[in-house]
Design an enzyme around this catalytic site. Structure first.
Site, PDB file in Angstrom:
ATOM      1  N   LYS A   1       0.845  -1.208   0.000  1.00  0.00           N
ATOM      2  CA  LYS A   1       0.000   0.000   0.000  1.00  0.00           C
ATOM      3  C   LYS A   1       0.878   1.255   0.000  1.00  0.00           C
ATOM      4  O   LYS A   1       0.573   2.248  -0.682  1.00  0.00           O
ATOM      5  CB  LYS A   1      -0.935  -0.009   1.229  1.00  0.00           C
ATOM      6  CG  LYS A   1      -1.707   1.302   1.426  1.00  0.00           C
ATOM      7  CD  LYS A   1      -2.592   1.633   0.227  1.00  0.00           C
ATOM      8  CE  LYS A   1      -3.577   2.744   0.413  1.00  0.00           C
ATOM      9  NZ  LYS A   1      -3.130   4.068   0.717  1.00  0.00           N
TER      10      LYS A   1
ATOM     11  N   ASN B   1       1.076   4.286  -2.771  1.00  0.00           N
ATOM     12  CA  ASN B   1       1.034   5.730  -2.504  1.00  0.00           C
ATOM     13  C   ASN B   1       2.226   6.459  -3.113  1.00  0.00           C
ATOM     14  O   ASN B   1       2.084   7.579  -3.599  1.00  0.00           O
ATOM     15  CB  ASN B   1       0.958   5.997  -0.998  1.00  0.00           C
ATOM     16  CG  ASN B   1      -0.443   5.803  -0.465  1.00  0.00           C
ATOM     17  OD1 ASN B   1      -1.207   5.000  -0.999  1.00  0.00           O
ATOM     18  ND2 ASN B   1      -0.792   6.513   0.575  1.00  0.00           N
TER      19      ASN B   1
HETATM   20  C1  6PG Z   1      -5.560   6.056  -1.108  1.00  0.00           C
HETATM   21  C2  6PG Z   1      -4.726   7.288  -0.799  1.00  0.00           C
HETATM   22  C3  6PG Z   1      -4.790   7.690   0.620  1.00  0.00           C
HETATM   23  C4  6PG Z   1      -3.872   8.866   0.995  1.00  0.00           C
HETATM   24  C5  6PG Z   1      -4.249  10.142   0.365  1.00  0.00           C
HETATM   25  C6  6PG Z   1      -3.491  11.365   0.866  1.00  0.00           C
HETATM   26  O1  6PG Z   1      -4.954   5.110  -1.570  1.00  0.00           O
HETATM   27  O2  6PG Z   1      -6.770   6.073  -0.905  1.00  0.00           O
HETATM   28  O3  6PG Z   1      -3.393   6.984  -1.084  1.00  0.00           O
HETATM   29  O4  6PG Z   1      -4.408   6.574   1.382  1.00  0.00           O
HETATM   30  O5  6PG Z   1      -3.945   9.032   2.350  1.00  0.00           O
HETATM   31  O6  6PG Z   1      -4.116  10.071  -1.002  1.00  0.00           O
HETATM   32  O7  6PG Z   1      -2.111  11.229   0.847  1.00  0.00           O
HETATM   33  P1  6PG Z   1      -1.190  12.521   1.002  1.00  0.00           P
HETATM   34  O8  6PG Z   1      -1.862  13.432   1.979  1.00  0.00           O
HETATM   35  O9  6PG Z   1       0.125  12.045   1.508  1.00  0.00           O
HETATM   36  O10 6PG Z   1      -1.128  13.135  -0.358  1.00  0.00           O
END
Ligand code: 6PG
Length: 504
Positions: free
Chosen positions: A207, A211
């Site tokens: 995961k 990201n």
């Molecule tokens: C997901 C996203 C999520 C993540 C946000 C914000 O897979 O649903 O990756 O988990 O928390 O996208 O991430 P940032 O604040 O670091 O941009």
């Protein structure tokens, strides 16, 4: 106290938690819910009563003990609380009420090392622990996320039916998301976007890499937008239409789709496009940084992913940048003609860079599995990213196929389809970066991806000189091109008689 027993419990009724509960209830599961702030539980139950057809399957509790007592044994309890200390606090308060065999599932964005530790602690106490990546934001949680669970095979077999039911569904052959989900009417059939990733922290590691790829994907898209705005002089709406068109081809993906929508959104407060009013300082919660630092630790050249994190950091220096813009010089931007041609070149540059970015993510997972003792199935990982998650994209079907054909593929760029795209696209890709550089426009993601491509395809690199320098000032030794690998030499560079010694 009611005598109803839930199939599963969920702690943490923030947005993701609420939507995951409703998703499980839509699929016929009875879900016990608990939140530390009881008013949140009451509010959620009120919402369910007024708006949700599956309300009878949501059972709310205000005491943790009571909540645990109303879940069928062995219990499955999902935690969706603030990652880090929030998770440890919730786990500690839960522990006294658990019984051997109970399974706790952490669905937050936990660091995989924390998950490894928690799994060990739970196993030692006779409980099971699963760290599951959950991607897809609010809508994903409600109508089908991509789920990346890591833990023991035994724990997974208990959780699997529920996780398979609630995950996003895609067509098994084309990888296209199966639409039609609406409250109370889940999608039937199709390929479910979840699979057992591996033991302990494997799910959360995957995961995290998801990201990291999300960060670079977003940065690449933003650079494409910026070039169209600055170099081609297009308005937000026109760029949005360009993204809409790209979404119908090889680049088709959730992030491209929402970018098209975002760019055409009017500001409700003015007569501009909203994106033109949003401050250019990107936030971050840390998973991109974890990916980049894991790459650094493992020595994997995920430079584009790291660059995406740095690009956010640079963007956040807004005040410094504003000041520097008045005193550091650069070329004047020359707006180009030939919008169609350049538009297509930018699309190509984006696609080629994206292939490199995904190649880096997969290369990182390949190294991590060696170091952490996992056996990751890259075809399966790509296949469960085809639906539900933020990086879902039609080209993930190509990645799935590439790994299905050659599971031990050395690097994604070497798969025939991707090799060809890169070969055909490289000229346009280089032209776009060159034009950006000449005009003083920063394209860190495009150019670091190209540097990765060029570095990876170079049989020779100037690292021979680095080795010589290291040996000169620190006797760090070097290998020779005319000797077998693993034989190390040292030269007394400054001695009168420069004798080379074999060092091992
Ligand atoms: C997901 C996203 C999520 C993540 C946000 C914000 O897979 O649903 O990756 O988990 O928390 O996208 O991430 P940032 O604040 O670091 O941009």
């Amino acid at each position: 106290m009611s005598n109803e027993y839930a199939d599963i419990g969920l702690i943490g009724l923030a947005v993701m938690g609420q939507n995951l509960v409703l998703n499980m209830a839509d699929h016929g599961y009875k879900v016990a819910v608990f939140n530390r702030t009881t008013e949140k539980t009451r509010e959620f139950l009120r919402h369910c009563r007024d708006h949700e057809p599956s309300v009878d399957r949501v059972l709310g509790y205000e005491e943790l003990e009571e909540f645990v007592a109303h879940i069928k044994r062995p219990r499955k309890i999902v935690l969706l609380v603030k990652a880090g200390t929030g998770t440890d606090a919730a786990l500690n308060s839960l522990l006294p009420f658990l019984e051997p065999g109970d399974i706790v599932v952490d669905g937050g964005n936990a660091h995989w090392m924390d998950t490894r530790r928690r799994e060990r602690e739970f196993t030692d106490k006779g409980f099971e622990f699963i760290g599951s990546g959950v991607s897809g934001g609010e809508t994903g949680a409600r109508f089908g996320p991509s789920l990346m669970p890591g833990g023991s095979a035994k724990a997974w077999s208990s959780l699997e039916p529920i996780w398979r039911a609630i995950a996003a569904k895609v067509d098994p052959v084309t990888g296209q998301p199966l639409e039609g989900a609406e409250p109370g009417k889940p999608v039937e059939g199709g390929f479910s976007c979840t699979a057992h990733i591996g033991p302990d922290g494997a799910g959360h590691y995957v995961k995290m890499v998801h990201n990291g790829i999300e960060y670079i994907d977003m940065q690449l898209i933003s650079e494409a937008y910026w070039l169209m705005k600055k170099l081609l002089g297009l308005k937000s709406e026109q760029i949005g239409e360009q993204f809409d068109a790209w979404n119908k081809g090889d680049l088709g993906s959730y992030l491209i789709q929402i970018t098209g929508e975002i760019l055409q959104q009017q500001d409700p407060e003015s007569d501009s496009y909203l994106v033109d009013k949003i401050l250019d300082a990107a936030g971050q919660k840390g998973t991109g940084l974890w990916t980049a630092s894991s790459a650094l630790e493992l020595g994997v050249p995920a430079n584009a992913i790291a660059e995406a994190v740095f690009a956010r950091a640079l963007s956040s220096l807004k005040e410094e940048r504003v000041f520097a813009s008045s005193c550091l010089s650069g070329p004047a931007i020359e707006v180009q003609t030939g919008i169609e041609e350049w538009g297509e070149a930018i699309r190509t540059a984006l696609y080629c860079s994206k292939i490199c970015a995904y190649a880096q993510g997969f290369q990182l997972m390949k190294e991590a599995q060696k170091v952490y003792g996992w056996q990751l199935d890259f075809g399966t990982i790509a296949s469960i990213w085809r639906g539900g998650c933020i990086i879902r994209a039609s080209f993930l079907n190509r990645i799935t196929q590439a790994y299905q054909e050659v599971p031990a593929l050395g690097n994604l760029m070497l798969a025939p389809y991707f090799r060809q795209i890169l070969a055909e696209g490289q000229t346009a890709w280089r032209k776009v970066i060159a034009l950006a550089v000449v005009n003083g426009l920063p394209v860190p993601a495009f150019s670091s991806a190209l540097a990765y491509y060029d570095g990876y395809r170079s049989a020779d690199l100037p690292a021979n000189l680095i080795q010589a320098q290291r040996d000169y000032f620190g006797a760090h030794t070097y290998e020779r091109t005319d000797q077998p690998r693993g034989r190390f030499f040292h030269l007394e560079w400054t001695a009168e008689q420069r004798v080379q010694r074999v060092e091992g």
